[in-house]
Design a protein around this motif. Structure first.
Motif, PDB file in Angstrom:
ATOM      1  N   LEU A   1       0.866  -1.175   0.000  1.00  0.00           N
ATOM      2  CA  LEU A   1       0.000   0.000   0.000  1.00  0.00           C
ATOM      3  C   LEU A   1       0.899   1.220   0.000  1.00  0.00           C
ATOM      4  O   LEU A   1       1.779   1.340   0.848  1.00  0.00           O
ATOM      5  N   LYS A   2       0.683   2.112  -0.926  1.00  0.00           N
ATOM      6  CA  LYS A   2       1.572   3.266  -1.098  1.00  0.00           C
ATOM      7  C   LYS A   2       0.927   4.552  -0.582  1.00  0.00           C
ATOM      8  O   LYS A   2      -0.285   4.646  -0.466  1.00  0.00           O
ATOM      9  N   ALA A   3       1.770   5.530  -0.291  1.00  0.00           N
ATOM     10  CA  ALA A   3       1.310   6.821   0.214  1.00  0.00           C
ATOM     11  C   ALA A   3       0.241   7.400  -0.696  1.00  0.00           C
ATOM     12  O   ALA A   3       0.373   7.395  -1.915  1.00  0.00           O
ATOM     13  N   GLY A   4      -0.842   7.872  -0.096  1.00  0.00           N
ATOM     14  CA  GLY A   4      -1.939   8.482  -0.827  1.00  0.00           C
ATOM     15  C   GLY A   4      -2.989   7.495  -1.303  1.00  0.00           C
ATOM     16  O   GLY A   4      -4.073   7.895  -1.732  1.00  0.00           O
ATOM     17  N   GLU A   5      -2.686   6.213  -1.229  1.00  0.00           N
ATOM     18  CA  GLU A   5      -3.634   5.199  -1.697  1.00  0.00           C
ATOM     19  C   GLU A   5      -4.823   5.101  -0.739  1.00  0.00           C
ATOM     20  O   GLU A   5      -4.647   5.077   0.483  1.00  0.00           O
ATOM     21  N   PRO A   6      -6.035   5.044  -1.284  1.00  0.00           N
ATOM     22  CA  PRO A   6      -7.207   4.945  -0.408  1.00  0.00           C
ATOM     23  C   PRO A   6      -7.351   3.544   0.174  1.00  0.00           C
ATOM     24  O   PRO A   6      -7.022   2.552  -0.472  1.00  0.00           O
ATOM     25  N   LEU A   7      -7.841   3.498   1.389  1.00  0.00           N
ATOM     26  CA  LEU A   7      -8.177   2.227   2.023  1.00  0.00           C
ATOM     27  C   LEU A   7      -9.663   1.967   1.820  1.00  0.00           C
ATOM     28  O   LEU A   7     -10.433   2.912   1.590  1.00  0.00           O
ATOM     29  N   PRO A   8     -10.080   0.715   1.925  1.00  0.00           N
ATOM     30  CA  PRO A   8     -11.522   0.448   1.836  1.00  0.00           C
ATOM     31  C   PRO A   8     -12.260   1.189   2.954  1.00  0.00           C
ATOM     32  O   PRO A   8     -11.687   1.427   4.022  1.00  0.00           O
ATOM     33  N   SER A   9     -13.489   1.527   2.713  1.00  0.00           N
ATOM     34  CA  SER A   9     -14.271   2.175   3.768  1.00  0.00           C
ATOM     35  C   SER A   9     -14.388   1.214   4.950  1.00  0.00           C
ATOM     36  O   SER A   9     -14.238  -0.004   4.807  1.00  0.00           O
ATOM     37  N   ILE A  10     -14.648   1.768   6.104  1.00  0.00           N
ATOM     38  CA  ILE A  10     -14.796   0.960   7.313  1.00  0.00           C
ATOM     39  C   ILE A  10     -15.889  -0.077   7.124  1.00  0.00           C
ATOM     40  O   ILE A  10     -15.724  -1.247   7.466  1.00  0.00           O
ATOM     41  N   ARG A  11     -17.004   0.336   6.545  1.00  0.00           N
ATOM     42  CA  ARG A  11     -18.126  -0.584   6.331  1.00  0.00           C
ATOM     43  C   ARG A  11     -17.777  -1.688   5.339  1.00  0.00           C
ATOM     44  O   ARG A  11     -18.105  -2.854   5.560  1.00  0.00           O
ATOM     45  N   LEU A  12     -17.123  -1.332   4.249  1.00  0.00           N
ATOM     46  CA  LEU A  12     -16.760  -2.316   3.231  1.00  0.00           C
ATOM     47  C   LEU A  12     -15.762  -3.337   3.785  1.00  0.00           C
ATOM     48  O   LEU A  12     -15.911  -4.546   3.582  1.00  0.00           O
ATOM     49  N   LEU A  13     -14.758  -2.862   4.516  1.00  0.00           N
ATOM     50  CA  LEU A  13     -13.776  -3.770   5.091  1.00  0.00           C
ATOM     51  C   LEU A  13     -14.439  -4.698   6.106  1.00  0.00           C
ATOM     52  O   LEU A  13     -14.157  -5.896   6.136  1.00  0.00           O
TER      53      LEU A  13
ATOM     54  N   LYS B   1     -17.499  -5.705   6.113  1.00  0.00           N
ATOM     55  CA  LYS B   1     -18.290  -6.681   5.345  1.00  0.00           C
ATOM     56  C   LYS B   1     -17.379  -7.741   4.733  1.00  0.00           C
ATOM     57  O   LYS B   1     -17.665  -8.938   4.816  1.00  0.00           O
ATOM     58  N   ASP B   2     -16.269  -7.304   4.123  1.00  0.00           N
ATOM     59  CA  ASP B   2     -15.341  -8.240   3.480  1.00  0.00           C
ATOM     60  C   ASP B   2     -14.730  -9.225   4.473  1.00  0.00           C
ATOM     61  O   ASP B   2     -14.487 -10.384   4.136  1.00  0.00           O
ATOM     62  N   LEU B   3     -14.465  -8.758   5.692  1.00  0.00           N
ATOM     63  CA  LEU B   3     -13.834  -9.606   6.705  1.00  0.00           C
ATOM     64  C   LEU B   3     -14.843 -10.313   7.608  1.00  0.00           C
ATOM     65  O   LEU B   3     -14.457 -11.094   8.474  1.00  0.00           O
ATOM     66  N   SER B   4     -16.120 -10.006   7.427  1.00  0.00           N
ATOM     67  CA  SER B   4     -17.193 -10.558   8.260  1.00  0.00           C
ATOM     68  C   SER B   4     -16.975 -10.251   9.738  1.00  0.00           C
ATOM     69  O   SER B   4     -17.053 -11.124  10.605  1.00  0.00           O
ATOM     70  N   VAL B   5     -16.661  -8.974  10.000  1.00  0.00           N
ATOM     71  CA  VAL B   5     -16.508  -8.497  11.374  1.00  0.00           C
ATOM     72  C   VAL B   5     -17.389  -7.267  11.552  1.00  0.00           C
ATOM     73  O   VAL B   5     -17.936  -6.737  10.585  1.00  0.00           O
ATOM     74  N   SER B   6     -17.483  -6.782  12.768  1.00  0.00           N
ATOM     75  CA  SER B   6     -18.332  -5.619  13.012  1.00  0.00           C
ATOM     76  C   SER B   6     -17.658  -4.332  12.541  1.00  0.00           C
ATOM     77  O   SER B   6     -16.431  -4.243  12.465  1.00  0.00           O
TER      78      SER B   6
END
Length: 125
Positions: A30-42, A44-49
């Motif tokens: 992951l490089k500087a300035g790169e966006p991370l997934p939204s909290i909600r999307l992550l 959902k993807d990880l099946s966590v709260s």
């Protein structure tokens, strides 16, 4: 970005998420300035709260790995390689202190510890 959650370890899930993202940043996946997934999307993807992923992002922001822009999301922050190296050295020292205590208690020599390290290093761990 690859994040693996293990329920079999004692480490809380939010710490596992934060550590995985830190590793991706330090390894320049992951490089500087790169966006991370939204909290909600992550979450959902990880099946966590959502609370769990929010806590991971808060920890990453506190530690200087990411920055959050209201209304836009979270982004990888420009990293100082010397800071992270010192951080890792500090963590290694903590682990080595634990190893020293265990080795002394079990009468395991420095040579045996170094040999074990070499074996693990060859195995790619």
């Amino acid at each position: 970005m690859n994040i693996k959650i293990r329920n079999s370890v004692d480490k809380p899930i939010y710490e596992q998420i934060a550590e995985a993202i830190k590793d991706n940043i330090v390894q320049n996946i992951l490089k500087a300035g790169e966006p991370l997934p939204s909290i909600r999307l992550l979450a959902k993807d990880l099946s966590v709260s959502v609370i769990t992923t929010k806590r991971a992002y808060e920890e990453l922001e506190r530690d200087g790995f990411i920055e959050t822009v209201p209304g836009k999301g979270s982004f990888v922050k420009q990293q100082d390689p010397n800071f992270h190296r010192e951080n890792y050295l500090s963590q290694i020292q903590d682990h080595l202190e634990d190893i020293l205590v265990l080795a002394q208690a079990a009468n395991i020599s420095k040579k045996e510890i170094i040999e074990l390290y070499s074996i693990l290093e060859e195995d790619g761990n």
